[in-house]
Every structure is written in C-alpha cells, then in structure tokens.
Design a protein around this motif. Structure first.
Motif: not given
Length: 235
Positions: A212-235
């Motif tokens: 998930a972190i790598a996706q946000l840091a990737s050059p393939a991420n062209l538009v997502t900014s200002g997001t605090v992504a909740a990565i909760y699994g099933r918790a």
C-alpha cells in the motif's frame, strides 16, 4: 512484482523495524535504490540490508535532529520518494503519563515525520522533477476514540495525519504528492508477543502494508495526494 521504481532513489526511515524493513524489501524488489538512515553508530548485527546492491546505509542519523536529517537528505542525488516509517509507541492512562513521555511520542512520531518531510520537500523542489512522500500515521491518529489508554501516541499520530494533508496542499503545484497510511494492528512478532490471544488473521500483514505504501510512492500514482489511507485489514 513490477520494476516501477527502477533506478529511483528512495528514502525509507525505520528500516531496522518490522514495517520499514518490509517497505525496503518491497521497493528493492521493484528496482529502487534505497537510502536507509539508522540512528545507531553501526547497523545492527544481522541487518538484512547490509552489503546489498542498491542499498545505502547511513548510520548515526538522529531523525529528531534537524541538522542530521538535512545532511542525510543533502547527500542523496535525485530523490524520488521519501517514506517515513520510523516512530514509536507508548501506552498509559492519562493520569500516569508525564510530560517527558508525551514529548517522546511527539518527537519520535511527529517531529521525525516533519523533519524528514521538510528535507525531502527541499530536495524535490530543488530537483524540479516532482516526487512522492508517504508518512505513517495510525488508526488512533485518525480515529481518536481508538486512542483511549494511549493518548500521547494518538495525539502524535494525529499530528502526522494533519501534517500530511497540509503538505499535500502546499506542494501540489510542484507535483510532489504527499500521503499517509494509518494501520490498525500490524502483524509483527512484537504485537503477537504482546497480544498472544488475539486473532492474528484480522491484522494487517507487513507485506500488504508495504504494498500500500509503495503504491502511494510509485510514479504510477499520478493524482492521489492528501490521503490518509486507512489500512485496517479485518480489525
């Protein structure tokens, strides 16, 4: 695994910890050149990244010291991404937490994130090629009601979330995208030891968090900014 980070210089803080190591491992698999700051005078014994190709380890870097952080980032050519997984955790009822404990949480989580964001932004602005910054907040940082019994930690991680959104707005004109992840409970050995009766299957795997972190840091991420992504699994 793709090679979307091929030849790109990326900072990963906290690589001696479980999440930072998982992130560095993932990025190396995608071709990144990883720069790993370590606060200790030398890398720990058996450090898995020691001697690896495309890994640059800088020892004695105190991430709460502005001069040390700036010097570390100044030595990195063509910085593309900076990922900040360094931090700390503490619990305690509010009446028992002293000001030093609160200050330690703010230093380890909020101050390190701020100093690394600032240094990374300076480098990226000077390079005029854009870049990506990813911070690590926590569920308690974006859902403060989950922070009972750990108020100092929750406050420090809330500061990281606010910093992320503010910098995303400030830096968007320079194509510097700033995001964060907010994990629930990560499936680490330390957490398993601390909560042996928990259902580990509900926790977030380190590999999933790193992806998930790598996706946000990737050059393939062209538009997502200002997001605090909740990565909760099933918790």
């Amino acid at each position: 695994m793709t090679k979307s980070f091929e030849g790109r210089h990326v900072v990963v803080t906290g690589a001696t910890g479980a999440l930072g190591a998982a992130v560095a491992r993932h990025l190396l698999g995608e071709g990144a050149i990883c720069h790993l700051p370590i606060s200790r005078p030398k890398a720990p014994d058996g450090f898995e990244f020691a001697g690896k190709d495309r890994v640059h380890i800088a020892t004695g870097v105190d991430l709460t010291d502005a001069q040390a952080v700036d010097a570390f980032y100044d030595a990195i050519p063509g910085l593309w991404a900076s990922i900040h997984s360094a931090g700390g955790f503490d619990m305690g009822a509010v009446e028992a937490v002293d000001s030093d404990q609160f200050g330690r949480m703010m230093d380890l989580n909020a101050k390190t994130a701020f100093l690394c964001c600032r240094a990374a932004a300076r480098s990226m602005l000077a390079g005029k090629a854009g870049g990506r910054i990813v911070n690590v907040s926590a569920r308690a940082g974006i859902e403060p009601r989950k922070g009972g019994g750990m108020a100092a930690y929750a406050a420090s991680k809330a500061a990281v979330a606010a910093l992320t959104v503010a910098l995303a707005e400030e830096l968007k004109g320079a194509d510097i995208l700033v995001n964060a992840v907010a994990p629930s409970t990560l499936d680490t050995q330390a957490n398993r030891d601390a909560m042996p009766k928990a259902d580990f299957g509900k926790w977030v795997s380190l590999e999933a968090a790193a992806a998930a972190i790598a996706q946000l840091a990737s050059p393939a991420n062209l538009v997502t900014s200002g997001t605090v992504a909740a990565i909760y699994g099933r918790a």
